[in-house]
Design an enzyme around this catalytic site. Structure first.
Site, PDB file in Angstrom:
ATOM      1  N   HIS A   1       0.824  -1.214   0.000  1.00  0.00           N
ATOM      2  CA  HIS A   1       0.000   0.000   0.000  1.00  0.00           C
ATOM      3  C   HIS A   1       0.860   1.266   0.000  1.00  0.00           C
ATOM      4  CE1 HIS A   1      -2.811   2.872   2.241  1.00  0.00           C
ATOM      5  NE2 HIS A   1      -3.437   2.608   1.110  1.00  0.00           N
ATOM      6  N   ARG A   2       0.756   2.044  -1.069  1.00  0.00           N
ATOM      7  CA  ARG A   2       1.618   3.219  -1.269  1.00  0.00           C
ATOM      8  C   ARG A   2       3.090   2.803  -1.189  1.00  0.00           C
ATOM      9  NH1 ARG A   2      -1.644   7.364   2.820  1.00  0.00           N
ATOM     10  NH2 ARG A   2      -3.706   6.601   2.264  1.00  0.00           N
TER      11      ARG A   2
ATOM     12  N   ASP B   1      -1.176   6.242  -5.649  1.00  0.00           N
ATOM     13  CA  ASP B   1      -2.209   7.246  -5.904  1.00  0.00           C
ATOM     14  C   ASP B   1      -1.675   8.263  -6.913  1.00  0.00           C
ATOM     15  OD1 ASP B   1      -4.024   6.579  -3.400  1.00  0.00           O
ATOM     16  OD2 ASP B   1      -1.971   6.725  -2.676  1.00  0.00           O
TER      17      ASP B   1
ATOM     18  N   LYS C   1      -7.046   9.848  -7.759  1.00  0.00           N
ATOM     19  CA  LYS C   1      -7.472  10.720  -6.658  1.00  0.00           C
ATOM     20  C   LYS C   1      -8.191  11.943  -7.234  1.00  0.00           C
ATOM     21  CE  LYS C   1      -6.637  10.003  -2.958  1.00  0.00           C
ATOM     22  NZ  LYS C   1      -7.294   9.157  -1.937  1.00  0.00           N
TER      23      LYS C   1
ATOM     24  N   ASP D   1       0.225  -1.891   4.468  1.00  0.00           N
ATOM     25  CA  ASP D   1       1.379  -0.999   4.652  1.00  0.00           C
ATOM     26  C   ASP D   1       2.635  -1.786   5.006  1.00  0.00           C
ATOM     27  OD1 ASP D   1      -0.086   1.392   4.297  1.00  0.00           O
ATOM     28  OD2 ASP D   1      -0.699   1.412   6.405  1.00  0.00           O
TER      29      ASP D   1
ATOM     30  N   GLU E   1      -4.673   4.207  -8.014  1.00  0.00           N
ATOM     31  CA  GLU E   1      -5.879   4.861  -7.515  1.00  0.00           C
ATOM     32  C   GLU E   1      -5.944   6.290  -8.051  1.00  0.00           C
ATOM     33  OE1 GLU E   1      -8.135   6.435  -3.487  1.00  0.00           O
ATOM     34  OE2 GLU E   1      -6.586   4.896  -3.270  1.00  0.00           O
TER      35      GLU E   1
ATOM     36  N   HIS F   1      -0.668  10.875  -2.526  1.00  0.00           N
ATOM     37  CA  HIS F   1      -2.009  10.575  -2.022  1.00  0.00           C
ATOM     38  C   HIS F   1      -2.860  11.816  -1.797  1.00  0.00           C
ATOM     39  CE1 HIS F   1      -5.062   9.815   1.105  1.00  0.00           C
ATOM     40  NE2 HIS F   1      -5.187   8.632   0.510  1.00  0.00           N
TER      41      HIS F   1
ATOM     42  N   GLU G   1       0.402  -0.577  -4.664  1.00  0.00           N
ATOM     43  CA  GLU G   1      -0.753   0.320  -4.809  1.00  0.00           C
ATOM     44  C   GLU G   1      -0.212   1.735  -4.704  1.00  0.00           C
ATOM     45  OE1 GLU G   1      -4.047   2.907  -3.180  1.00  0.00           O
ATOM     46  OE2 GLU G   1      -2.044   2.490  -2.396  1.00  0.00           O
TER      47      GLU G   1
END
Length: 243
Positions: free
Chosen positions: A7-8, A36, A111, A229, A109, A49, A34
Protein backbone atom coordinates in the site's frame (compact mmCIF):
# COMPACT_ATOMS: atom_id res chain seq x y z
CA UNK A 1 -2.96 -18.01 -3.14
CA UNK A 2 -3.80 -14.57 -1.78
CA UNK A 3 -1.65 -11.85 -3.33
CA UNK A 4 0.02 -9.10 -1.29
CA UNK A 5 -0.10 -5.50 -2.53
CA UNK A 6 2.23 -2.96 -0.92
CA UNK A 7 0.00 0.00 0.00
CA UNK A 8 1.62 3.22 -1.27
CA UNK A 9 4.66 0.98 -1.41
CA UNK A 10 5.87 -0.30 1.93
CA UNK A 11 4.25 2.72 3.59
CA UNK A 12 4.64 1.35 7.09
CA UNK A 13 8.43 1.36 6.84
CA UNK A 14 9.33 3.83 4.06
CA UNK A 15 8.12 7.25 2.85
CA UNK A 16 4.77 6.53 1.18
CA UNK A 17 4.34 6.71 -2.60
CA UNK A 18 8.08 7.02 -3.28
CA UNK A 19 10.39 4.84 -5.35
CA UNK A 20 12.10 3.81 -2.11
CA UNK A 21 8.79 2.44 -0.79
CA UNK A 22 7.97 0.66 -4.06
CA UNK A 23 11.44 -0.89 -4.29
CA UNK A 24 11.10 -2.12 -0.71
CA UNK A 25 7.83 -3.81 -1.73
CA UNK A 26 9.70 -5.54 -4.54
CA UNK A 27 12.61 -6.50 -2.24
CA UNK A 28 10.36 -8.27 0.26
CA UNK A 29 8.50 -10.16 -2.46
CA UNK A 30 5.18 -8.30 -2.74
CA UNK A 31 3.07 -9.32 -5.72
CA UNK A 32 2.05 -5.77 -6.47
CA UNK A 33 2.06 -2.15 -5.39
CA UNK A 34 -0.75 0.32 -4.81
CA UNK A 35 -0.24 4.01 -5.53
CA UNK A 36 -2.21 7.25 -5.90
CA UNK A 37 -2.10 9.72 -8.80
CA UNK A 38 -2.95 13.39 -9.26
CA UNK A 39 -2.12 16.00 -11.92
CA UNK A 40 0.45 18.77 -11.56
CA UNK A 41 -0.17 22.31 -12.79
CA UNK A 42 1.51 21.42 -16.09
CA UNK A 43 -0.52 18.23 -16.53
CA UNK A 44 2.00 15.58 -15.39
CA UNK A 45 0.71 12.43 -13.66
CA UNK A 46 2.41 12.51 -10.25
CA UNK A 47 2.30 9.86 -7.52
CA UNK A 48 0.98 11.30 -4.25
CA UNK A 49 -2.01 10.57 -2.02
CA UNK A 50 -3.11 13.98 -0.73
CA UNK A 51 -4.32 16.89 -2.83
CA UNK A 52 -1.61 18.98 -1.14
CA UNK A 53 2.08 18.33 -0.49
CA UNK A 54 1.82 19.56 3.11
CA UNK A 55 1.60 16.24 5.01
CA UNK A 56 4.13 14.13 3.12
CA UNK A 57 6.80 16.66 2.10
CA UNK A 58 8.70 19.69 3.35
CA UNK A 59 6.63 21.93 1.07
CA UNK A 60 3.19 23.49 1.06
CA UNK A 61 0.46 23.92 -1.53
CA UNK A 62 -1.88 22.04 -3.83
CA UNK A 63 -0.49 19.63 -6.42
CA UNK A 64 -2.70 21.32 -9.03
CA UNK A 65 -0.93 24.64 -8.35
CA UNK A 66 2.62 23.28 -8.59
CA UNK A 67 4.59 22.42 -11.72
CA UNK A 68 6.49 19.15 -11.95
CA UNK A 69 9.74 21.10 -11.65
CA UNK A 70 8.52 22.63 -8.36
CA UNK A 71 7.28 19.26 -7.10
CA UNK A 72 10.65 17.61 -7.85
CA UNK A 73 12.39 20.08 -5.51
CA UNK A 74 10.45 18.80 -2.50
CA UNK A 75 11.65 16.14 -0.07
CA UNK A 76 9.04 13.41 0.42
CA UNK A 77 11.18 11.64 3.04
CA UNK A 78 11.73 14.52 5.42
CA UNK A 79 9.64 12.88 8.15
CA UNK A 80 11.89 9.79 8.09
CA UNK A 81 15.16 10.61 9.79
CA UNK A 82 16.84 7.45 8.56
CA UNK A 83 16.40 8.58 4.96
CA UNK A 84 19.27 11.04 4.79
CA UNK A 85 19.20 11.52 1.04
CA UNK A 86 16.40 13.49 -0.55
CA UNK A 87 13.37 11.40 -1.48
CA UNK A 88 11.38 12.73 -4.42
CA UNK A 89 7.74 12.52 -5.44
CA UNK A 90 7.83 10.28 -8.54
CA UNK A 91 5.81 10.49 -11.74
CA UNK A 92 3.74 7.52 -12.91
CA UNK A 93 6.11 7.29 -15.90
CA UNK A 94 9.07 6.79 -13.53
CA UNK A 95 7.22 4.01 -11.72
CA UNK A 96 6.39 2.32 -15.03
CA UNK A 97 10.02 2.55 -16.18
CA UNK A 98 11.05 0.75 -12.99
CA UNK A 99 8.27 -1.83 -13.50
CA UNK A 100 9.94 -2.78 -16.79
CA UNK A 101 12.58 -4.49 -14.58
CA UNK A 102 10.09 -6.70 -12.67
CA UNK A 103 6.73 -8.44 -13.01
CA UNK A 104 4.77 -6.65 -10.30
CA UNK A 105 1.14 -5.61 -10.63
CA UNK A 106 0.29 -1.93 -10.17
CA UNK A 107 -2.97 -0.76 -8.63
CA UNK A 108 -3.42 2.89 -9.62
CA UNK A 109 -5.88 4.86 -7.51
CA UNK A 110 -7.23 7.95 -9.26
CA UNK A 111 -7.47 10.72 -6.66
CA UNK A 112 -10.12 12.80 -8.38
CA UNK A 113 -12.90 12.78 -5.81
CA UNK A 114 -12.04 16.22 -4.39
CA UNK A 115 -10.43 17.91 -7.39
CA UNK A 116 -11.79 16.93 -10.83
CA UNK A 117 -8.53 16.78 -12.77
CA UNK A 118 -9.27 17.20 -16.49
CA UNK A 119 -8.10 14.22 -18.60
CA UNK A 120 -6.54 12.35 -15.67
CA UNK A 121 -8.13 9.11 -16.91
CA UNK A 122 -6.92 9.65 -20.48
CA UNK A 123 -3.36 10.43 -19.38
CA UNK A 124 -3.14 7.35 -17.13
CA UNK A 125 -4.51 5.05 -19.84
CA UNK A 126 -2.17 6.53 -22.46
CA UNK A 127 0.78 5.68 -20.18
CA UNK A 128 -0.52 2.15 -19.53
CA UNK A 129 -0.82 1.56 -23.27
CA UNK A 130 2.57 3.11 -24.02
CA UNK A 131 4.22 0.58 -21.70
CA UNK A 132 1.85 -2.27 -22.72
CA UNK A 133 0.85 -2.77 -19.07
CA UNK A 134 -2.82 -3.51 -19.76
CA UNK A 135 -2.47 -6.89 -18.00
CA UNK A 136 -0.38 -5.54 -15.12
CA UNK A 137 -2.52 -2.62 -14.00
CA UNK A 138 -5.76 -2.13 -12.09
CA UNK A 139 -7.43 1.28 -11.98
CA UNK A 140 -9.40 2.00 -8.81
CA UNK A 141 -11.12 5.06 -7.38
CA UNK A 142 -13.78 6.18 -4.92
CA UNK A 143 -15.06 8.16 -7.91
CA UNK A 144 -16.94 5.42 -9.73
CA UNK A 145 -17.89 7.69 -12.64
CA UNK A 146 -14.16 7.96 -13.25
CA UNK A 147 -13.45 4.23 -13.44
CA UNK A 148 -16.48 3.69 -15.70
CA UNK A 149 -14.99 6.37 -17.96
CA UNK A 150 -11.71 4.39 -17.89
CA UNK A 151 -13.53 1.21 -18.89
CA UNK A 152 -15.12 3.01 -21.83
CA UNK A 153 -11.74 4.37 -22.89
CA UNK A 154 -10.09 0.94 -22.74
CA UNK A 155 -12.12 -2.16 -21.78
CA UNK A 156 -8.92 -4.25 -21.59
CA UNK A 157 -7.77 -2.52 -18.39
CA UNK A 158 -9.24 -3.86 -15.15
CA UNK A 159 -11.23 -1.40 -13.02
CA UNK A 160 -12.11 -1.74 -9.33
CA UNK A 161 -14.48 0.46 -7.31
CA UNK A 162 -13.16 1.55 -3.91
CA UNK A 163 -15.77 1.93 -1.19
CA UNK A 164 -15.98 2.29 2.58
CA UNK A 165 -19.71 1.95 3.29
CA UNK A 166 -21.66 -1.31 3.26
CA UNK A 167 -22.87 -2.42 -0.18
CA UNK A 168 -25.49 -5.13 -0.66
CA UNK A 169 -24.17 -7.83 -3.02
CA UNK A 170 -21.27 -5.65 -4.21
CA UNK A 171 -20.31 -8.22 -6.86
CA UNK A 172 -23.60 -7.51 -8.66
CA UNK A 173 -22.79 -3.78 -8.64
CA UNK A 174 -19.24 -4.53 -9.85
CA UNK A 175 -20.54 -6.61 -12.74
CA UNK A 176 -23.00 -3.86 -13.67
CA UNK A 177 -20.12 -1.41 -14.26
CA UNK A 178 -17.82 -4.03 -15.88
CA UNK A 179 -15.50 -4.14 -12.86
CA UNK A 180 -13.63 -7.43 -12.40
CA UNK A 181 -12.85 -6.66 -8.76
CA UNK A 182 -13.87 -4.65 -5.70
CA UNK A 183 -11.61 -2.84 -3.20
CA UNK A 184 -13.64 -2.45 0.02
CA UNK A 185 -12.60 -1.11 3.39
CA UNK A 186 -12.07 -4.28 5.45
CA UNK A 187 -14.65 -2.97 7.97
CA UNK A 188 -17.41 -3.51 5.39
CA UNK A 189 -16.06 -6.79 4.00
CA UNK A 190 -16.92 -9.74 6.27
CA UNK A 191 -15.62 -13.16 5.27
CA UNK A 192 -18.99 -14.31 3.87
CA UNK A 193 -19.18 -11.32 1.53
CA UNK A 194 -15.62 -11.90 0.29
CA UNK A 195 -16.32 -15.59 -0.34
CA UNK A 196 -19.62 -14.89 -2.16
CA UNK A 197 -17.98 -12.24 -4.31
CA UNK A 198 -15.13 -14.53 -5.32
CA UNK A 199 -17.64 -17.31 -6.08
CA UNK A 200 -19.38 -14.86 -8.42
CA UNK A 201 -16.08 -14.30 -10.23
CA UNK A 202 -15.35 -10.86 -8.75
CA UNK A 203 -11.97 -10.52 -7.04
CA UNK A 204 -11.80 -8.84 -3.61
CA UNK A 205 -8.79 -6.81 -2.43
CA UNK A 206 -9.65 -5.18 0.92
CA UNK A 207 -7.65 -2.32 2.43
CA UNK A 208 -5.70 -1.54 4.59
CA UNK A 209 -4.73 -4.84 6.25
CA UNK A 210 -2.04 -4.25 8.88
CA UNK A 211 -3.32 -6.45 11.71
CA UNK A 212 -1.73 -9.91 11.90
CA UNK A 213 -4.93 -11.69 12.95
CA UNK A 214 -6.87 -10.14 10.05
CA UNK A 215 -4.11 -11.11 7.61
CA UNK A 216 -4.31 -14.71 8.81
CA UNK A 217 -8.09 -14.71 8.52
CA UNK A 218 -8.00 -13.42 4.95
CA UNK A 219 -5.24 -15.82 3.91
CA UNK A 220 -7.29 -18.70 5.39
CA UNK A 221 -10.26 -17.94 3.12
CA UNK A 222 -7.86 -17.38 0.20
CA UNK A 223 -8.98 -13.78 -0.32
CA UNK A 224 -7.92 -12.58 -3.80
CA UNK A 225 -5.41 -10.09 -2.37
CA UNK A 226 -4.74 -7.86 0.59
CA UNK A 227 -3.51 -4.27 0.48
CA UNK A 228 -1.11 -3.58 3.37
CA UNK A 229 1.38 -1.00 4.65
CA UNK A 230 3.57 -3.88 5.86
CA UNK A 231 4.15 -6.24 2.92
CA UNK A 232 7.14 -7.96 4.53
CA UNK A 233 5.08 -8.93 7.58
CA UNK A 234 2.20 -10.13 5.36
CA UNK A 235 4.48 -12.26 3.19
CA UNK A 236 6.13 -13.88 6.22
CA UNK A 237 2.69 -14.75 7.62
CA UNK A 238 1.55 -16.12 4.26
CA UNK A 239 4.70 -18.27 4.02
CA UNK A 240 4.29 -19.53 7.59
CA UNK A 241 0.76 -20.67 6.73
CA UNK A 242 2.02 -22.42 3.54
CA UNK A 243 -0.81 -20.87 1.55
Amino acid sequence: MSLVFAHRGSAGTHPENTMEAFKEGERVGADGIELDVQLSKDGEVVVIHDETVDRTTNGKGFIKDLTLKEIRKLDAGNKYKKFLKKTRIPTLREVFEWMMTNEMICNIELKNGVIPYPRLEEKVIELINEFSFQNRTIISSFNHYSIVHCYRLDPDIEIAPLYSNGLFMPWVYAQSIHAESIHPNIKVAPDALIIDSMKAGVAVRPYTINNEAVMKRLFTINCSAIITDFPEKAIKIRESMSI
